[in-house]
Design a protein around this motif. Sequence first.
Motif, PDB file in Angstrom:
ATOM      1  N   ILE A 176       0.839  -1.206   0.000  1.00 51.61           N
ATOM      2  CA  ILE A 176       0.000   0.000   0.000  1.00 51.61           C
ATOM      3  C   ILE A 176       0.876   1.260   0.000  1.00 51.61           C
ATOM      4  O   ILE A 176       0.635   2.212  -0.747  1.00 51.61           O
ATOM      5  CB  ILE A 176      -0.941  -0.002   1.222  1.00 51.61           C
ATOM      6  N   GLY A 177       1.901   1.256   0.852  1.00 54.05           N
ATOM      7  CA  GLY A 177       2.803   2.402   0.913  1.00 54.05           C
ATOM      8  C   GLY A 177       3.522   2.632  -0.395  1.00 54.05           C
ATOM      9  O   GLY A 177       3.635   3.776  -0.864  1.00 54.05           O
ATOM     10  N   GLY A 213       1.092   3.957  -3.020  1.00 55.87           N
ATOM     11  CA  GLY A 213       0.749   5.345  -2.724  1.00 55.87           C
ATOM     12  C   GLY A 213       1.874   6.307  -3.074  1.00 55.87           C
ATOM     13  O   GLY A 213       1.649   7.360  -3.692  1.00 55.87           O
ATOM     14  N   GLY A 259       2.267   6.607  -6.786  1.00 54.41           N
ATOM     15  CA  GLY A 259       1.214   7.464  -7.319  1.00 54.41           C
ATOM     16  C   GLY A 259       1.518   8.935  -7.104  1.00 54.41           C
ATOM     17  O   GLY A 259       1.298   9.768  -7.994  1.00 54.41           O
ATOM     18  N   VAL A 260       2.035   9.276  -5.919  1.00 60.45           N
ATOM     19  CA  VAL A 260       2.392  10.672  -5.641  1.00 60.45           C
ATOM     20  C   VAL A 260       3.443  11.161  -6.629  1.00 60.45           C
ATOM     21  O   VAL A 260       3.342  12.269  -7.183  1.00 60.45           O
ATOM     22  CB  VAL A 260       2.914  10.810  -4.193  1.00 60.45           C
TER      23      VAL A 260
END
Length: 232
Positions: free
Chosen positions: A129-130, A133, A136-137
């Motif tokens: 998940i990290g 994320g 994506g950033v």
Amino acid sequence: MSQPYLGDEVTRSSTAVSSRSEFITRTYTHLLGAIAFFLAIEVWLFQSGIADTIAHAMLGTSWLLVIGGFMILSWLASSVAASSLSKPAQYAALAAFVTGQAIVFVPLLYIANAVAPGAINSAGILTAIGFIGLTGVAFVSRTDFSFMGAMLRWAFVVALLLIVGSLLFGFELGTWFSVAMVGLAGAAILNDTSNIIRHFPDDRYVAAALQLFASVALLFWYILRIFIGARR
């Protein structure tokens, strides 16, 4: 007045974009391959019983030797993957690095299985998940995070000195150190992703995957340490 011909410029621009997209796709494909290879090694080691022998041997020896040996392997693998013109040599460097990571992880996974059942899966999910994320950033914001490179190198040197000091003088680094290392690993992923988007040469997707795998492994290591600490 005749208009300037822009066909060649547009073609070059399109070719550059296509080449970069292909590089990024290859990098993440190789990253997934490296993760799959890592998991396959760990499953084989634990199912065969070899992990027990490795864990007891490594837990009974000086971690300074383990860290020193792994740092040498990391440096050699990164150098070969980044500079060698031979694709087989680049792949061999990636395979050696992933294998080394898998062996170094054995004692931590062994302890997690013993004192914190389920922690490995939970840490793996949080790592995924990290990573997604942070990736994506980097892609959505289009911010160039490569400015963090020098700061990250300095922070990793400080972290290494603290780790060596804890091993030499017997003090515990504690949960907050693991939390700080999770943050450092996240910053490394942002930096790596930014370099993959903008700065890595198009033919160095193996080296890019190796660097990104190292940051993901670091993130997983310290998230798992936090879970183990919470269960003790």
